[in-house]
Motif scaffolding. Structure first.
Motif, PDB file in Angstrom:
ATOM      1  N   THR A 164      23.339  58.321  64.810  1.00 21.21           N
ATOM      2  CA  THR A 164      23.299  58.027  66.253  1.00 21.21           C
ATOM      3  C   THR A 164      24.558  57.370  66.804  1.00 21.21           C
ATOM      4  N   GLY A 165      25.585  57.175  65.969  1.00 26.26           N
ATOM      5  CA  GLY A 165      26.758  56.435  66.417  1.00 26.26           C
ATOM      6  C   GLY A 165      27.868  57.296  66.956  1.00 26.26           C
ATOM      7  N   GLY A 166      28.766  56.625  67.651  1.00 23.62           N
ATOM      8  CA  GLY A 166      29.985  57.241  68.154  1.00 23.62           C
ATOM      9  C   GLY A 166      31.185  56.699  67.389  1.00 23.62           C
ATOM     10  N   GLU A 167      32.369  56.940  67.934  1.00 24.60           N
ATOM     11  CA  GLU A 167      33.614  56.534  67.280  1.00 24.60           C
ATOM     12  C   GLU A 167      33.679  55.021  67.074  1.00 24.60           C
ATOM     13  N   GLN A 168      33.299  54.241  68.079  1.00 25.25           N
ATOM     14  CA  GLN A 168      33.364  52.782  67.970  1.00 25.25           C
ATOM     15  C   GLN A 168      32.496  52.265  66.824  1.00 25.25           C
ATOM     16  N   GLU A 169      31.293  52.794  66.709  1.00 21.80           N
ATOM     17  CA  GLU A 169      30.386  52.361  65.650  1.00 21.80           C
ATOM     18  C   GLU A 169      30.891  52.785  64.275  1.00 21.80           C
ATOM     19  N   ARG A 170      31.449  53.991  64.182  1.00 17.98           N
ATOM     20  CA  ARG A 170      32.000  54.458  62.901  1.00 17.98           C
ATOM     21  C   ARG A 170      33.198  53.610  62.472  1.00 17.98           C
ATOM     22  N   GLU A 171      34.066  53.283  63.429  1.00 16.66           N
ATOM     23  CA  GLU A 171      35.217  52.437  63.123  1.00 16.66           C
ATOM     24  C   GLU A 171      34.762  51.044  62.685  1.00 16.66           C
ATOM     25  N   ALA A 172      33.756  50.505  63.349  1.00 18.87           N
ATOM     26  CA  ALA A 172      33.233  49.188  62.980  1.00 18.87           C
ATOM     27  C   ALA A 172      32.641  49.211  61.574  1.00 18.87           C
ATOM     28  N   LEU A 173      31.859  50.235  61.261  1.00 20.67           N
ATOM     29  CA  LEU A 173      31.254  50.308  59.931  1.00 20.67           C
ATOM     30  C   LEU A 173      32.324  50.475  58.852  1.00 20.67           C
ATOM     31  N   ALA A 174      33.363  51.244  59.139  1.00 19.60           N
ATOM     32  CA  ALA A 174      34.458  51.398  58.176  1.00 19.60           C
ATOM     33  C   ALA A 174      35.147  50.053  57.933  1.00 19.60           C
ATOM     34  N   LEU A 175      35.355  49.270  58.976  1.00 16.77           N
ATOM     35  CA  LEU A 175      35.950  47.940  58.829  1.00 16.77           C
ATOM     36  C   LEU A 175      35.064  47.052  57.962  1.00 16.77           C
ATOM     37  N   ILE A 176      33.766  47.114  58.199  1.00 18.41           N
ATOM     38  CA  ILE A 176      32.811  46.300  57.426  1.00 18.41           C
ATOM     39  C   ILE A 176      32.855  46.706  55.955  1.00 18.41           C
ATOM     40  N   ARG A 177      32.824  48.009  55.670  1.00 17.96           N
ATOM     41  CA  ARG A 177      32.868  48.481  54.281  1.00 17.96           C
ATOM     42  C   ARG A 177      34.164  48.045  53.582  1.00 17.96           C
ATOM     43  N   ARG A 178      35.312  48.159  54.283  1.00 20.44           N
ATOM     44  CA  ARG A 178      36.583  47.720  53.693  1.00 20.44           C
ATOM     45  C   ARG A 178      36.545  46.228  53.379  1.00 20.44           C
ATOM     46  N   HIS A 179      35.998  45.447  54.288  1.00 22.17           N
ATOM     47  CA  HIS A 179      35.899  43.997  54.082  1.00 22.17           C
ATOM     48  C   HIS A 179      35.065  43.681  52.842  1.00 22.17           C
ATOM     49  N   VAL A 180      33.897  44.298  52.751  1.00 26.01           N
ATOM     50  CA  VAL A 180      33.001  44.027  51.623  1.00 26.01           C
ATOM     51  C   VAL A 180      33.652  44.436  50.310  1.00 26.01           C
ATOM     52  N   GLU A 181      34.210  45.619  50.257  1.00 30.20           N
ATOM     53  CA  GLU A 181      34.821  46.089  49.002  1.00 30.20           C
ATOM     54  C   GLU A 181      36.020  45.228  48.616  1.00 30.20           C
ATOM     55  N   SER A 182      36.818  44.806  49.583  1.00 30.99           N
ATOM     56  CA  SER A 182      37.974  43.962  49.230  1.00 30.99           C
ATOM     57  C   SER A 182      37.515  42.606  48.704  1.00 30.99           C
ATOM     58  N   ARG A 183      36.442  42.065  49.260  1.00 28.23           N
ATOM     59  CA  ARG A 183      35.903  40.785  48.768  1.00 28.23           C
ATOM     60  C   ARG A 183      35.318  40.940  47.374  1.00 28.23           C
ATOM     61  N   LEU A 184      34.614  42.031  47.147  1.00 27.97           N
ATOM     62  CA  LEU A 184      34.033  42.251  45.825  1.00 27.97           C
ATOM     63  C   LEU A 184      35.118  42.520  44.782  1.00 27.97           C
ATOM     64  N   ASP A 185      36.137  43.310  45.151  1.00 26.65           N
ATOM     65  CA  ASP A 185      37.242  43.574  44.221  1.00 26.65           C
ATOM     66  C   ASP A 185      37.983  42.297  43.870  1.00 26.65           C
ATOM     67  N   ALA A 186      38.139  41.391  44.830  1.00 26.39           N
ATOM     68  CA  ALA A 186      38.867  40.140  44.608  1.00 26.39           C
ATOM     69  C   ALA A 186      38.122  39.227  43.635  1.00 26.39           C
ATOM     70  N   HIS A 187      36.793  39.336  43.601  1.00 25.07           N
ATOM     71  CA  HIS A 187      35.991  38.474  42.729  1.00 25.07           C
ATOM     72  C   HIS A 187      35.614  39.126  41.408  1.00 25.07           C
ATOM     73  N   GLN A 188      36.045  40.361  41.208  1.00 20.81           N
ATOM     74  CA  GLN A 188      35.703  41.089  39.995  1.00 20.81           C
ATOM     75  C   GLN A 188      36.894  41.067  39.050  1.00 20.81           C
ATOM     76  N   GLY A 189      36.710  40.495  37.901  1.00 22.27           N
ATOM     77  CA  GLY A 189      37.791  40.420  36.921  1.00 22.27           C
ATOM     78  C   GLY A 189      37.834  41.659  36.046  1.00 22.27           C
ATOM     79  N   PRO A 190      38.848  41.764  35.168  1.00 24.97           N
ATOM     80  CA  PRO A 190      38.932  42.912  34.256  1.00 24.97           C
ATOM     81  C   PRO A 190      37.690  42.972  33.365  1.00 24.97           C
ATOM     82  N   GLY A 191      37.155  44.134  33.257  1.00 25.20           N
ATOM     83  CA  GLY A 191      35.978  44.322  32.410  1.00 25.20           C
ATOM     84  C   GLY A 191      34.658  43.937  33.054  1.00 25.20           C
ATOM     85  N   ASP A 192      34.717  43.473  34.332  1.00 32.39           N
ATOM     86  CA  ASP A 192      33.473  43.085  35.016  1.00 32.39           C
ATOM     87  C   ASP A 192      32.764  44.288  35.601  1.00 32.39           C
ATOM     88  N   GLY A 193      33.447  45.467  35.672  1.00 32.72           N
ATOM     89  CA  GLY A 193      32.987  46.716  36.232  1.00 32.72           C
ATOM     90  C   GLY A 193      31.648  46.748  36.689  1.00 32.72           C
TER      91      GLY A 193
END
Length: 193
Positions: A164-193
């Protein structure tokens, strides 16, 4: 009984910097209840200046940006208090703190509306816009929630944005996903996969 309205609150620090933070505000005009976490700039600024602006917007990209990034958003100075009004605000309520009720983990600021302006009609929220707000909230709670739970919420919200979303909602969700993944990657050490 009061209800909580999702808003973007702006405050000014003693250094003159304007901070925007999405926040649910208890809506009981002419008094609005703002409850920021104690360790936030919003809380410090409300203590220091005892003023702010409660912005009403239907732009969910603004919600996501102000919650998860330091990316600037367009704004203008408030006229009656120290704070900023979002350039795309539907309405803005300039407030002064009349009472502070200390509590944990949030402070409670009872604020009196000193000036209000309506700028444009509130378009409203479809399912995608609601989903972006929920995804933003989940992303801000990443320090307290299991990563799998946050990812599951993003997947659930993503399905609604796709449907049901438009461009604004898709851009917002992409920003949210990037934020979450960058935070999780920053807290994940080698071998924590």
């Amino acid at each position: 009984m009061p209800f909580i309205l999702e808003t973007v609150v702006s405050t000014m620090g003693l250094n003159g910097e304007i901070r925007f933070a999405p926040m649910g505000v208890e809506w009981t005009p002419p008094i609005l209840i703002v409850r920021p976490y104690r360790d936030t700039a919003t809380c410090r600024n409300l203590h220091a200046r005892r003023q702010g602006v409660v912005n009403i917007t239907d732009n969910v990209l603004t919600f996501a940006r102000t919650a998860l990034s330091r990316e600037p958003v367009p704004w203008v100075r408030a006229t009656s208090v120290s704070g900023g009004i979002l350039a795309d605000a539907c309405a803005a309520y300039e407030v002064e703190v009349v009472e502070v009720l200390p509590s944990e983990p949030r402070e409670t600021f009872r604020c009196r509306i000193v000036c209000s302006r309506q700028y444009r009609p509130f378009l409203g929220f479809n399912r995608a816009r609601h989903a972006v707000i929920e995804a933003t909230i989940a992303a801000t709670r990443l320090p307290w929630l299991p990563p799998a739970q946050v990812r599951a919420e993003l997947d659930r919200c993503g399905a609604l944005v796709d449907k049901t979303g438009g461009e604004q909602e898709r851009e917002a969700l992409a920003l949210i996903r990037r934020h979450v993944e960058s935070r999780l990657d920053a807290h994940q050490g080698p071998g924590d996969g």
